[in-house]
Scaffold this motif. Structure first.
Motif, mmCIF file in Angstrom:
data_model
loop_
_atom_site.group_PDB
_atom_site.id
_atom_site.type_symbol
_atom_site.label_atom_id
_atom_site.label_comp_id
_atom_site.label_asym_id
_atom_site.label_seq_id
_atom_site.Cartn_x
_atom_site.Cartn_y
_atom_site.Cartn_z
ATOM 1 N N ARG A 1 4.818 -10.908 10.351
ATOM 2 C CA ARG A 1 6.256 -11.018 10.064
ATOM 3 C C ARG A 1 6.583 -12.405 9.507
ATOM 4 O O ARG A 1 7.275 -12.535 8.495
ATOM 5 C CB ARG A 1 7.061 -10.749 11.341
ATOM 6 N N GLU A 2 6.087 -13.445 10.153
ATOM 7 C CA GLU A 2 6.342 -14.810 9.690
ATOM 8 C C GLU A 2 5.772 -15.043 8.298
ATOM 9 O O GLU A 2 6.391 -15.721 7.471
ATOM 10 C CB GLU A 2 5.756 -15.816 10.686
ATOM 11 N N TRP A 3 4.611 -14.457 8.042
ATOM 12 C CA TRP A 3 3.990 -14.591 6.732
ATOM 13 C C TRP A 3 4.841 -13.907 5.663
ATOM 14 O O TRP A 3 5.045 -14.437 4.572
ATOM 15 C CB TRP A 3 2.591 -14.007 6.767
ATOM 16 N N MET A 4 5.360 -12.739 5.984
ATOM 17 C CA MET A 4 6.180 -12.004 5.021
ATOM 18 C C MET A 4 7.505 -12.742 4.740
ATOM 19 O O MET A 4 8.013 -12.709 3.620
ATOM 20 C CB MET A 4 6.456 -10.580 5.495
ATOM 21 N N ILE A 5 8.030 -13.435 5.746
ATOM 22 C CA ILE A 5 9.246 -14.233 5.528
ATOM 23 C C ILE A 5 8.968 -15.331 4.507
ATOM 24 O O ILE A 5 9.785 -15.601 3.633
ATOM 25 C CB ILE A 5 9.759 -14.826 6.867
ATOM 26 N N GLU A 6 7.797 -15.962 4.597
ATOM 27 C CA GLU A 6 7.421 -17.013 3.641
ATOM 28 C C GLU A 6 7.047 -16.427 2.277
ATOM 29 O O GLU A 6 7.435 -16.974 1.244
ATOM 30 C CB GLU A 6 6.207 -17.787 4.170
ATOM 31 N N ARG A 7 6.328 -15.336 2.299
ATOM 32 C CA ARG A 7 5.771 -14.789 1.053
ATOM 33 C C ARG A 7 6.797 -13.995 0.243
ATOM 34 O O ARG A 7 6.801 -14.036 -0.980
ATOM 35 C CB ARG A 7 4.584 -13.901 1.384
ATOM 36 N N TRP A 8 7.642 -13.230 0.918
ATOM 37 C CA TRP A 8 8.601 -12.357 0.258
ATOM 38 C C TRP A 8 10.018 -12.594 0.769
ATOM 39 O O TRP A 8 10.662 -11.685 1.276
ATOM 40 C CB TRP A 8 8.222 -10.879 0.457
ATOM 41 N N GLY B 1 3.808 -3.117 -2.024
ATOM 42 C CA GLY B 1 3.068 -3.484 -0.819
ATOM 43 C C GLY B 1 3.065 -4.971 -0.532
ATOM 44 O O GLY B 1 3.649 -5.766 -1.268
ATOM 45 N N THR B 2 2.390 -5.323 0.543
ATOM 46 C CA THR B 2 2.379 -6.696 1.029
ATOM 47 C C THR B 2 1.459 -7.601 0.227
ATOM 48 O O THR B 2 1.654 -8.810 0.189
ATOM 49 C CB THR B 2 1.921 -6.756 2.496
ATOM 50 N N GLY B 3 0.432 -7.029 -0.362
ATOM 51 C CA GLY B 3 -0.544 -7.839 -1.078
ATOM 52 C C GLY B 3 -1.520 -8.543 -0.148
ATOM 53 O O GLY B 3 -2.224 -9.452 -0.554
ATOM 54 N N ILE B 4 -1.586 -8.114 1.100
ATOM 55 C CA ILE B 4 -2.493 -8.732 2.068
ATOM 56 C C ILE B 4 -3.910 -8.230 1.821
ATOM 57 O O ILE B 4 -4.154 -7.038 1.785
ATOM 58 C CB ILE B 4 -2.082 -8.384 3.518
ATOM 59 N N THR B 5 -4.828 -9.169 1.671
ATOM 60 C CA THR B 5 -6.254 -8.827 1.628
ATOM 61 C C THR B 5 -6.871 -9.260 2.949
ATOM 62 O O THR B 5 -6.330 -10.150 3.628
ATOM 63 C CB THR B 5 -6.979 -9.558 0.482
ATOM 64 N N PRO B 6 -7.986 -8.661 3.329
ATOM 65 C CA PRO B 6 -8.626 -9.083 4.585
ATOM 66 C C PRO B 6 -8.944 -10.579 4.603
ATOM 67 O O PRO B 6 -8.736 -11.254 5.611
ATOM 68 C CB PRO B 6 -9.907 -8.245 4.637
ATOM 69 N N GLU C 1 -4.833 -2.435 14.181
ATOM 70 C CA GLU C 1 -3.844 -3.433 14.615
ATOM 71 C C GLU C 1 -3.045 -3.953 13.423
ATOM 72 O O GLU C 1 -1.818 -4.043 13.478
ATOM 73 C CB GLU C 1 -4.533 -4.590 15.336
ATOM 74 N N VAL C 2 -3.733 -4.281 12.351
ATOM 75 C CA VAL C 2 -3.052 -4.783 11.157
ATOM 76 C C VAL C 2 -2.181 -3.684 10.553
ATOM 77 O O VAL C 2 -1.019 -3.920 10.203
ATOM 78 C CB VAL C 2 -4.059 -5.327 10.121
ATOM 79 N N SER C 3 -2.713 -2.492 10.453
ATOM 80 C CA SER C 3 -1.958 -1.377 9.880
ATOM 81 C C SER C 3 -0.692 -1.091 10.679
ATOM 82 O O SER C 3 0.402 -0.963 10.110
ATOM 83 C CB SER C 3 -2.844 -0.131 9.829
ATOM 84 N N THR C 4 -0.816 -1.032 11.981
ATOM 85 C CA THR C 4 0.332 -0.789 12.852
ATOM 86 C C THR C 4 1.354 -1.914 12.722
ATOM 87 O O THR C 4 2.560 -1.671 12.648
ATOM 88 C CB THR C 4 -0.132 -0.659 14.320
ATOM 89 N N SER C 5 0.878 -3.146 12.664
ATOM 90 C CA SER C 5 1.772 -4.300 12.558
ATOM 91 C C SER C 5 2.505 -4.317 11.227
ATOM 92 O O SER C 5 3.708 -4.572 11.178
ATOM 93 C CB SER C 5 0.980 -5.598 12.749
ATOM 94 N N VAL C 6 1.799 -4.044 10.145
ATOM 95 C CA VAL C 6 2.436 -4.020 8.823
ATOM 96 C C VAL C 6 3.484 -2.912 8.770
ATOM 97 O O VAL C 6 4.585 -3.121 8.261
ATOM 98 C CB VAL C 6 1.378 -3.867 7.698
ATOM 99 N N HIS C 7 3.157 -1.747 9.308
ATOM 100 C CA HIS C 7 4.138 -0.651 9.331
ATOM 101 C C HIS C 7 5.382 -1.048 10.126
ATOM 102 O O HIS C 7 6.505 -0.760 9.713
ATOM 103 C CB HIS C 7 3.517 0.624 9.899
ATOM 104 N N ALA C 8 5.196 -1.699 11.249
ATOM 105 C CA ALA C 8 6.340 -2.118 12.069
ATOM 106 C C ALA C 8 7.201 -3.134 11.325
ATOM 107 O O ALA C 8 8.436 -3.068 11.370
ATOM 108 C CB ALA C 8 5.859 -2.701 13.397
ATOM 109 N N VAL C 9 6.559 -4.062 10.639
ATOM 110 C CA VAL C 9 7.292 -5.087 9.879
ATOM 111 C C VAL C 9 8.077 -4.428 8.739
ATOM 112 O O VAL C 9 9.252 -4.729 8.521
ATOM 113 C CB VAL C 9 6.309 -6.172 9.370
ATOM 114 N N LYS C 10 7.428 -3.514 8.023
ATOM 115 C CA LYS C 10 8.127 -2.800 6.940
ATOM 116 C C LYS C 10 9.281 -1.965 7.486
ATOM 117 O O LYS C 10 10.361 -1.923 6.897
ATOM 118 C CB LYS C 10 7.153 -1.901 6.193
ATOM 119 N N ASN C 11 9.051 -1.284 8.610
ATOM 120 C CA ASN C 11 10.109 -0.456 9.202
ATOM 121 C C ASN C 11 11.307 -1.302 9.630
ATOM 122 O O ASN C 11 12.451 -0.861 9.522
ATOM 123 C CB ASN C 11 9.571 0.355 10.373
#
Length: 125
Positions: free
Chosen positions: A114-121, A85-90, A55-65
């Motif tokens: 997605r919301e996290w990436m908007i704040e983080r990057w 990369g995102t720098g996300i750890t479990p 789920e996380v992998s699919t979501s991260v790929h979708a956000v990057k795409n």
């Protein structure tokens, strides 16, 4: 006969894709499953652990795409995830999801990332 088999195979694959997209996991569901898993490396070997990883992998790929699609279209993306990369750890992901208020935990894992990436990057405006 070959056309029929090909058409049925394509229909089956499309139905799997539609089902998967329609059943996006919420943060609430994610945390519920995560809470039932052991807090060690064996969690990744369990079916529910693999489900969360996927789920996380699919979501991260979708956000990057989505970022790449915006860039290709000449639009400024909402976030600019670096190539490294995102720098996300479990641990960070679970902490981020737990920090969401209860009334926001029904958003999808993809939306939360997605919301996290908007704040983080954020992209320089």
């Amino acid at each position: 006969m070959l056309r029929l088999v090909s058409a049925l195979g394509l229909a089956f694959l499309l139905s799997l894709f539609a089902t998967t997209a329609a059943e996006a996991m919420t943060v609430r569901e994610f945390l519920s499953i995560a809470d039932r898993l052991p807090q060690n490396a064996t969690a990744a070997l369990r079916p529910d652990g693999r489900r969360l990883i996927n789920e996380v992998s699919t979501s991260v790929h979708a956000v990057k795409n989505a970022q790449f699609a915006d860039e290709r279209a000449g639009r400024q993306p909402d976030y600019c995830i670096p190539a490294r990369g995102t720098g996300i750890t479990p641990e960070a992901l679970i902490a981020r999801f737990r920090a969401l208020p209860q009334n926001r935990r029904d958003i999808t894992v993809q939306q939360a990332i997605r919301e996290w990436m908007i704040e983080r990057w954020p992209c320089g405006g």
